[in-house]
Design a protein around this motif. Structure first.
Motif, PDB file in Angstrom:
ATOM      1  N   GLU A   9       0.417  -1.194   0.082  1.00 19.43           N
ATOM      2  CA  GLU A   9      -0.200   0.359  -0.030  1.00 19.43           C
ATOM      3  C   GLU A   9       0.704   1.194  -0.148  1.00 19.43           C
ATOM      4  N   LEU A  10       2.102   1.437   0.907  1.00 21.09           N
ATOM      5  CA  LEU A  10       2.839   2.499   0.735  1.00 21.09           C
ATOM      6  C   LEU A  10       3.604   3.030  -0.721  1.00 21.09           C
ATOM      7  N   ALA A  11       3.698   1.936  -1.201  1.00 29.04           N
ATOM      8  CA  ALA A  11       4.474   1.641  -2.149  1.00 29.04           C
ATOM      9  C   ALA A  11       3.781   2.196  -3.469  1.00 29.04           C
ATOM     10  N   ILE A  51      14.124   3.814   2.939  1.00 29.05           N
ATOM     11  CA  ILE A  51      13.046   3.713   2.002  1.00 29.05           C
ATOM     12  C   ILE A  51      13.349   4.652   1.243  1.00 29.05           C
ATOM     13  N   PRO A  52      13.380   5.065  -0.352  1.00 35.83           N
ATOM     14  CA  PRO A  52      13.597   6.471  -0.736  1.00 35.83           C
ATOM     15  C   PRO A  52      12.256   7.416  -0.754  1.00 35.83           C
ATOM     16  N   VAL A  96       1.287  11.200   6.252  1.00 36.32           N
ATOM     17  CA  VAL A  96       2.228  10.305   7.202  1.00 36.32           C
ATOM     18  C   VAL A  96       2.550   9.067   7.539  1.00 36.32           C
ATOM     19  N   VAL A  97       3.473   8.582   6.702  1.00 34.54           N
ATOM     20  CA  VAL A  97       3.968   7.095   7.079  1.00 34.54           C
ATOM     21  C   VAL A  97       5.402   7.099   7.653  1.00 34.54           C
ATOM     22  N   SER A 131       9.845  -5.534   5.717  1.00 32.27           N
ATOM     23  CA  SER A 131       8.307  -5.408   5.222  1.00 32.27           C
ATOM     24  C   SER A 131       8.667  -5.243   3.632  1.00 32.27           C
ATOM     25  N   TRP A 132       9.856  -3.834   3.434  1.00 31.33           N
ATOM     26  CA  TRP A 132       9.844  -3.727   2.087  1.00 31.33           C
ATOM     27  C   TRP A 132      10.297  -4.096   1.292  1.00 31.33           C
TER      28      TRP A 132
END
Length: 283
Positions: A9-11, A51-52, A96-97, A131-132
């Motif tokens: 979902e973040l991606a 994470i980029p 925000v994550v 998890s990334w």
């Protein structure tokens, strides 16, 4: 608003129309760190790969004040906290994550701080950096200055008197390991035991072996078994307000609002006049 987000979902969100600000809050509690000795260096871990687009946030310096009478991780000065968040690119209108190295405690502290001070859309990366699935970056981003201004909500925060009262009138959960709750060991603070009336609820039991949260219905069942009902007023404490934030997050996933006693056991136990209970029972 969901309190957690998956890596997939973040991606997707990062390529969307309103990508979130991403904060890397890698941090690790250790007895060496509590004693003031060198230990885990989150900034070095961040520099080695993140994470980029993520911006590093230092829990000890930006999400907490200097240890003292308010415990080992007291609330930071909110003016300084707001400036740090704006410097990290945080704006009220942008999601925000936050993530950490996988334990989830530090990310939950950032989540709680932002939510408590009024940010409307903050989520924790479930499972943290492990998890990334995509590549990591070593570039240090320079985000545009954000506009976030902290507006704290007093109802989400407990002080020592409030925690003591809630242990009698509602449900006060102790998020530390069971042996610390029972007073069998205490590697950091002045004395072992727990706040009289508090219920042992180790935060480690809120997640699966991979560090991801249990399903919401399983968390709800767990907290119900610990005495949390639909009309319960719920509070949480831990050692110093970090793992306790993770338990507040787990409660949010289960649909239960809860307040955090930030000073937690490190503040409570520092005052010899406050009562201490030992053993497996709340009283």
């Amino acid at each position: 608003m969901n309190a957690i987000i998956s890596a997939s979902e973040l991606a997707d969100d990062l390529t969307g129309d309103n990508p979130p600000s991403v904060l890397d809050v890698r941090w690790q509690l250790s007895v060496a760190k509590a004693a003031g000795e060198p230990s885990f260096d989150g900034r070095a871990e961040y520099a080695a790969g993140h994470i980029p687009g993520a911006v590093f946030v230092d829990l000890d310096r930006e999400l907490a004040a200097t240890p003292g009478t308010g415990g080992r991780h007291p609330l930071p000065d909110l003016t300084e906290f707001g400036a740090a968040m704006r410097g990290a690119g945080v704006s009220s209108g942008t999601p925000v994550v936050v993530y950490d190295g996988g334990q989830g405690w530090a990310a939950a502290r950032a989540w709680w701080m932002l939510r408590w001070t009024g940010h409307p859309d903050v989520r924790v990366l479930d499972g943290g950096l492990p998890s990334w699935p995509d590549g990591l970056s070593t570039d240090t981003p320079e985000p545009a200055e954000g506009d976030f201004r902290p507006r704290p909500d007093a109802v989400g925060l407990l002080d020592p008197d409030g925690a003591a009262a809630l242990a009698r009138s509602g449900v006060l959960l102790d998020a530390r390991a069971g042996e610390r709750y029972r007073g069998e060991v205490e590697p950091i603070d002045r004395v072992g035991g727990h706040i009289p009336g508090a219920v042992s609820a180790p935060t480690t039991e809120n997640v699966a072996a991979d560090g991801r949260f249990l399903p919401a219905e399983e968390l709800a069942a767990r907290f119900k078994a610990l005495g949390v009902s639909d009309d319960s007023t719920v509070g949480v404490y831990c050692g110093s307000g970090v793992s306790g934030a993770h338990e507040v997050l787990a409660l949010a996933v289960a649909g239960v609002p809860a307040a955090l006693y930030v000073g937690s056991w490190s503040e409570w136990s520092s005052d010899p006049s406050r009562p201490v209970a030992v053993g497996p029972d709340p009283q």
